[in-house]
Design a protein around this motif. Sequence first.
Motif, short mmCIF file in Angstrom:
data_model
loop_
_atom_site.label_atom_id
_atom_site.label_comp_id
_atom_site.label_asym_id
_atom_site.label_seq_id
_atom_site.Cartn_x
_atom_site.Cartn_y
_atom_site.Cartn_z
N VAL A 1 38.11 36.71 39.97
CA VAL A 1 37.79 36.88 38.31
C VAL A 1 36.74 37.86 38.49
O VAL A 1 35.72 37.98 38.28
N LYS B 1 40.55 34.30 45.45
CA LYS B 1 40.73 34.74 44.49
C LYS B 1 39.29 35.40 43.11
O LYS B 1 37.93 34.93 44.16
N SER C 1 42.53 36.23 36.44
CA SER C 1 41.99 37.04 38.14
C SER C 1 42.15 38.03 39.06
O SER C 1 43.97 38.95 38.50
#
Length: 399
Positions: free
Chosen positions: A63, A61, A79
């Motif tokens: 961000v 992930k 994301s």
Amino acid sequence: MLASLCQVWISPAIGQQKISKENIAFIKYVGFPDAHSTWDDIGYSKRFGKVVVGVTNHVDKVVLFDYDVTTGKMTNNGSLADRAHLRPFQWQGKIHSKIIEGKDGYMYFSTDGGESREEYFMEHPAGYAGGFFMKWHPATNDFVNLGMGMQYESVKDIDIDPVSGKLFGVSYPQVHFLVYDPAKNSMKDLGRLGSSHVPRVLFTDWWGNCYYVDWRQRLVKYQTAQDTLLFARESLPAFEGTPGEKIVTGITAYAKDQKNNVIYLITYGAKIVAFYPQKDGIGRVEDLGGVADSRPDVKPYGPYVPNLNIGDNGKLYYFIGGHGNFLIKDRTVMMEFDPRTRKHTIIYEYPVDQLSEATGSDTKDKFGNLYFAGRRQLDSHDRSEPFLIKFNPGKKVSK
């Protein structure tokens, strides 16, 4: 909560304000509890007054955050995989490139596999798909996936020609120099410039020419107007006895002083270099010495400095530490360096559980605040916590 500062005071000159703990702040990212780290992925939007950072859990992930320099608000913009509409086989581990503002107001960056095994076929059944060029708009929140650079290759760093809008990139692990024109959706591969290891940072001058280094640590200039590569005759300065792995890994950070026509560079071999670019040809290079005063217990090329900023006072500021390379064992130090007097001053010291590494180049807002992407070590199992570092040598800062 972040640990409190462990600070070292400098002795101020007459009329100079003392640098204290009030000159620096660590600012947390919001809404990403499993965040692990940030890399070179930080930049500043002059048009909208926002610092933009890519934060990763270093697994699955990434961000994108922005920090409003006027209001102090930190915003989680979601994301990367969702915003870029990536399919599972197009997985990305992190943003490694700087985040750079284009003339259209978008912030441009590129993506990276994040782990070496993902960028080969050896331990990954499908192989790494490849890194992407992307852009995000701080005002409209528009997010655009511009497409892949090279199949199976990360795009480790990018920069932009402010006039034409062309993007420059370098790939990993094969060190290809890429020129991408978003307006025409055309990609040009100018071939391999390095071997063994990939220098992490490229940069541009005031005319939109782009610079990188080859495997001999020679500056390579992409001359935008001529669409050609020009190689410097000599390698960048290095300490005598600097081992090969420190030579071939190139430039780790830069900071620009356009008023004085100089771009300051830090090399992987821990040299500070003043580069005076020219519109045509390769400019003059001046060796300003090491990143710190010599120490009997540290090799001169040993310290690692993947960050650099220049204050309104003309002095350079950077953190030494990270990846197991320190000036003081298990402590990260913030340095002030005066290019005119070549004086080094340690202004802060941190144990690694407060600050273990800082990255980012030339990120300064309209108020003279300098920004770095920092993280601290949580334990011996490579767990860490990232945060934004805000510093101003001339006045108190707030979060």
